[in-house]
Design a protein around this motif. Structure first.
Motif, mmCIF file in Angstrom:
data_model
loop_
_atom_site.group_PDB
_atom_site.id
_atom_site.type_symbol
_atom_site.label_atom_id
_atom_site.label_comp_id
_atom_site.label_asym_id
_atom_site.label_seq_id
_atom_site.Cartn_x
_atom_site.Cartn_y
_atom_site.Cartn_z
ATOM 1 N N PHE A 273 37.661 22.478 26.348
ATOM 2 C CA PHE A 273 38.327 21.064 26.572
ATOM 3 C C PHE A 273 38.501 20.317 25.424
ATOM 4 C CE2 PHE A 273 37.035 22.741 30.817
ATOM 5 C CZ PHE A 273 37.953 22.039 31.533
ATOM 6 N N SER A 274 39.670 19.806 25.140
ATOM 7 C CA SER A 274 39.739 18.833 24.073
ATOM 8 C C SER A 274 38.733 17.718 24.099
ATOM 9 C CB SER A 274 41.187 18.226 23.922
ATOM 10 O OG SER A 274 40.793 17.039 23.401
ATOM 11 N N ASP A 275 38.213 17.151 22.893
ATOM 12 C CA ASP A 275 37.022 16.085 23.043
ATOM 13 C C ASP A 275 37.800 15.012 23.675
ATOM 14 O OD1 ASP A 275 38.813 15.703 20.721
ATOM 15 O OD2 ASP A 275 37.129 14.115 20.038
ATOM 16 N N SER A 276 39.097 14.855 23.786
ATOM 17 C CA SER A 276 39.763 13.607 24.317
ATOM 18 C C SER A 276 40.540 13.938 25.374
ATOM 19 C CB SER A 276 40.809 12.870 23.171
ATOM 20 O OG SER A 276 41.504 13.908 22.681
ATOM 21 N N TYR A 277 39.869 15.014 26.185
ATOM 22 C CA TYR A 277 40.609 15.547 27.460
ATOM 23 C C TYR A 277 41.087 14.228 28.592
ATOM 24 C CZ TYR A 277 41.185 17.887 31.935
ATOM 25 O OH TYR A 277 41.775 18.260 33.030
ATOM 26 N N SER A 278 40.191 13.320 28.579
ATOM 27 C CA SER A 278 40.658 12.542 29.584
ATOM 28 C C SER A 278 41.699 11.530 29.279
ATOM 29 C CB SER A 278 39.438 11.219 29.464
ATOM 30 O OG SER A 278 39.214 10.778 28.435
#
Length: 238
Positions: A82-87
């Motif tokens: 998951f991307s570290d900025s997934y949200s």
């Protein structure tokens, strides 16, 4: 820490976030598939869970225990990240025999990010920056995979990671090195036995061997031993 007796096969981690004590359980469910479940350790409330199954290469993701979404895979895959900025960006990466692919819509469409026949060992993201540690070398992208550069490393890299500022760290030849202006700086980890791994958390570098954990405060450049242990295999920071 590993579970024992009735909890054999389980691993537990305790952490604190916004004054809430969290319990993360890593385990295999009844059919032998990997699960990661997060609870409020005080109220026992289920917060989230991830369940990985082989059906179509899919990854089922649960949000707060209310709903499940299936991640549709178009190809054979090895790992998901998951991307570290997934949200905010909804980016999920997957390593395949052909390289790295990514999706923003739970797998309805996939985009090729890096074409490589070399097995990808690990991937880390930090905003626009992506690092990929592959068997054939270390790759860095500064623009979420639009373009890539292969970094020259002093020797084979066993682990790689990015800190909060996007600096590249590697573990190579029993040393942890930081890249700076195309040079590699030895972080001089004070471990008496071989380095098993390292983690980066905020402004802290955490390195560990089989019997000790050391923390480097990057603001003061001072190492501190946080404990002696037996048979460390991995550490988790949540």
């Amino acid at each position: 820490m590993p579970g024992q007796n009735w909890a054999e096969g389980y691993h537990f981690t305790l952490s604190k976030q916004d004054n809430t004590v969290l319990l993360t359980v890593f385990s295999l469910e009844q059919e032998g598939y990997f699960t990661r479940t997060l609870f409020n350790a005080t109220t026992k409330q289920l917060i989230s869970g991830i369940h990985k199954v082989p059906k179509g290469g899919g990854l089922f993701k649960e949000d707060s225990g209310i709903s499940w979404n299936v991640l549709k895979m178009k190809d054979t895959f090895y790992k998901n990240f998951f991307s570290d900025s997934y949200s905010t960006d909804n980016l999920i990466y997957a390593t395949t025999p052909k390289g790295l692919i990514a999706t923003k819509n739970n797998g309805n469409t996939w985009e090729n990010i890096l074409v490589s026949q070399s097995y990808i060992l690990d991937i880390h993201t930090n905003k626009q920056k992506i690092s990929i540690n592959a068997e054939e070398g270390l790759y860095i992208s500064l623009n979420k995979g639009v373009t890539w550069n292969k970094l020259n490393t002093p020797s084979k890299v066993s682990l790689a990671n990015l800190d909060i500022d996007g600096n590249v760290y590697i573990c190579s030849n029993d040393k942890i090195l930081k890249e700076s202006n195309k040079l590699w700086i030895d972080m001089k980890v004070p471990l008496s036995s071989g380095i098993i791994g390292f983690k980066l958390y905020n402004k802290t570098l955490i390195a560990y061997s089989s019997d000790s954990i050391q923390m480097l405060n990057m603001k003061t450049s001072k190492w501190e031993e946080i404990g002696k242990f037996n048979a460390i295999d991995n550490i988790f920071i949540t």
